[in-house]
Design a protein around this motif. Sequence first.
Motif, PDB file in Angstrom:
ATOM      1  N   LEU A  21       0.837  -1.209   0.000  1.00 53.48           N
ATOM      2  CA  LEU A  21       0.000   0.000   0.000  1.00 53.48           C
ATOM      3  C   LEU A  21       0.870   1.256   0.000  1.00 53.48           C
ATOM      4  CD1 LEU A  21      -2.849  -0.911   2.550  1.00 53.48           C
ATOM      5  CD2 LEU A  21      -2.891  -1.089   0.062  1.00 53.48           C
ATOM      6  N   ILE A  22       1.996   1.196   0.706  1.00 54.14           N
ATOM      7  CA  ILE A  22       2.899   2.358   0.762  1.00 54.14           C
ATOM      8  C   ILE A  22       3.494   2.628  -0.632  1.00 54.14           C
ATOM      9  CG2 ILE A  22       5.097   3.201   1.716  1.00 54.14           C
ATOM     10  CD1 ILE A  22       4.294   1.805   4.378  1.00 54.14           C
ATOM     11  N   LYS A  23       3.865   1.563  -1.339  1.00 51.19           N
ATOM     12  CA  LYS A  23       4.399   1.748  -2.700  1.00 51.19           C
ATOM     13  C   LYS A  23       3.336   2.371  -3.606  1.00 51.19           C
ATOM     14  CE  LYS A  23       7.605  -2.078  -2.973  1.00 51.19           C
ATOM     15  NZ  LYS A  23       7.619  -3.459  -3.408  1.00 51.19           N
ATOM     16  N   GLN A  24       2.108   1.931  -3.410  1.00 53.05           N
ATOM     17  CA  GLN A  24       1.032   2.455  -4.267  1.00 53.05           C
ATOM     18  C   GLN A  24       0.792   3.950  -4.035  1.00 53.05           C
ATOM     19  OE1 GLN A  24      -2.492  -0.094  -4.533  1.00 53.05           O
ATOM     20  NE2 GLN A  24      -1.229  -1.815  -3.939  1.00 53.05           N
ATOM     21  N   SER A 151      -8.298   2.910  -7.667  1.00 52.46           N
ATOM     22  CA  SER A 151      -9.169   1.736  -7.573  1.00 52.46           C
ATOM     23  C   SER A 151      -8.395   0.511  -7.088  1.00 52.46           C
ATOM     24  CB  SER A 151      -9.786   1.463  -8.946  1.00 52.46           C
ATOM     25  OG  SER A 151     -10.461   0.242  -8.947  1.00 52.46           O
ATOM     26  N   ARG A 152      -7.216   0.353  -7.625  1.00 54.79           N
ATOM     27  CA  ARG A 152      -6.388  -0.790  -7.238  1.00 54.79           C
ATOM     28  C   ARG A 152      -6.053  -0.712  -5.754  1.00 54.79           C
ATOM     29  NH1 ARG A 152      -0.834  -2.315  -7.591  1.00 54.79           N
ATOM     30  NH2 ARG A 152      -0.792  -4.519  -8.159  1.00 54.79           N
ATOM     31  N   ARG A 153      -5.727   0.473  -5.284  1.00 56.72           N
ATOM     32  CA  ARG A 153      -5.364   0.682  -3.868  1.00 56.72           C
ATOM     33  C   ARG A 153      -6.571   0.332  -2.981  1.00 56.72           C
ATOM     34  NH1 ARG A 153      -5.746   2.113   1.476  1.00 56.72           N
ATOM     35  NH2 ARG A 153      -3.863   3.093   2.187  1.00 56.72           N
ATOM     36  N   ILE A 154      -7.731   0.791  -3.397  1.00 57.71           N
ATOM     37  CA  ILE A 154      -8.923   0.566  -2.578  1.00 57.71           C
ATOM     38  C   ILE A 154      -9.307  -0.918  -2.585  1.00 57.71           C
ATOM     39  CG2 ILE A 154     -11.416   1.021  -2.531  1.00 57.71           C
ATOM     40  CD1 ILE A 154     -10.695   3.975  -3.289  1.00 57.71           C
ATOM     41  N   HIS A 155      -9.265  -1.550  -3.746  1.00 58.49           N
ATOM     42  CA  HIS A 155      -9.636  -2.971  -3.802  1.00 58.49           C
ATOM     43  C   HIS A 155      -8.546  -3.876  -3.217  1.00 58.49           C
ATOM     44  CE1 HIS A 155     -12.665  -1.309  -6.658  1.00 58.49           C
ATOM     45  NE2 HIS A 155     -13.423  -2.163  -6.004  1.00 58.49           N
TER      46      HIS A 155
END
Length: 263
Positions: A21-24, A151-155
């Motif tokens: 998540l941090i990388k995102q 979206s990717r981060r949230i999912h």
Amino acid sequence: MAAESNSKSGILTLEKVREALIKQEDTIISRLIQRANFPLNSPAYDEGKFPSFPGSLLQFVVKETEALQSKVGRYENPEEHPFFPESLPLSLLPPPATPPVLHPAAGSININEKIWEFYFDELLPLFAAPGDDGSYASAASSDLDCLQAISRRIHYGYYVAEVKFKDSPQDYEPAIRDQDRDGLMKLLTFVDVEEMVKKRVAKKARVLGQEVSLVDNANAKTDKHNASEKYKVDPSVVSRLYEEWIMPLTKLVQVEYLLRRLD
Ligand SMILES: C=C(O[C@@H]1C=C(C(=O)O)C=C[C@H]1O)C(=O)O
């Protein structure tokens, strides 16, 4: 786009998921900065503005891009969801060989409609300057880049939920059996982690979005947080993006996933 290695290897730990998540965060902030290079360009969003497209130019860009990306397997990753799932072509690649890490419930949770809504109605006007420079295709592709990263981060909440469940099934199972949304929300919320996230993303926005000049500015040297310093995207907007939308929606995905985790 490949999922982070932890989602493929089957060895899921909360630490690794948080690292992902941090990388995102870097990806999301860089993409916002990229979009901020263009003004709002509102004709790109007007349906019927360009008679060659059935909807808006933006919708056309998103649908056509998603069709291509679907054919090359983008949506085989559980954390990747299309914004226009209707009649997407199938992947032309063989299905992934690795065993699934997540419960199949993940496949049925897609909150992209909410993401689309807050992005265009609330977020974009906060960081794109008013105006029209005619570069609609660039602005629309850039919007899709932002939407996909957010979206990717949230999912990615599926993985967070899965690892939290596996770490303490004794806590989660009773709440899942009772279908207790509030109870699940309390169990999976870490207020101190959320505070750190907000601070870190604002700091990243200051670092990644600073104007770089060869001439040293005396003010910038003495006062790093000088209010007059100009950033490509206002760090407080990035912090607000996380506080108001990304973190609450990641938690919503976690709750929705956990509610179905024992099915
Ligand atoms: C993602 C997590 O779950 C929750 C959501 C967070 C987020 O979206 O960043 C942060 C902390 C938690 O309240 C986590 O625990 O890391």
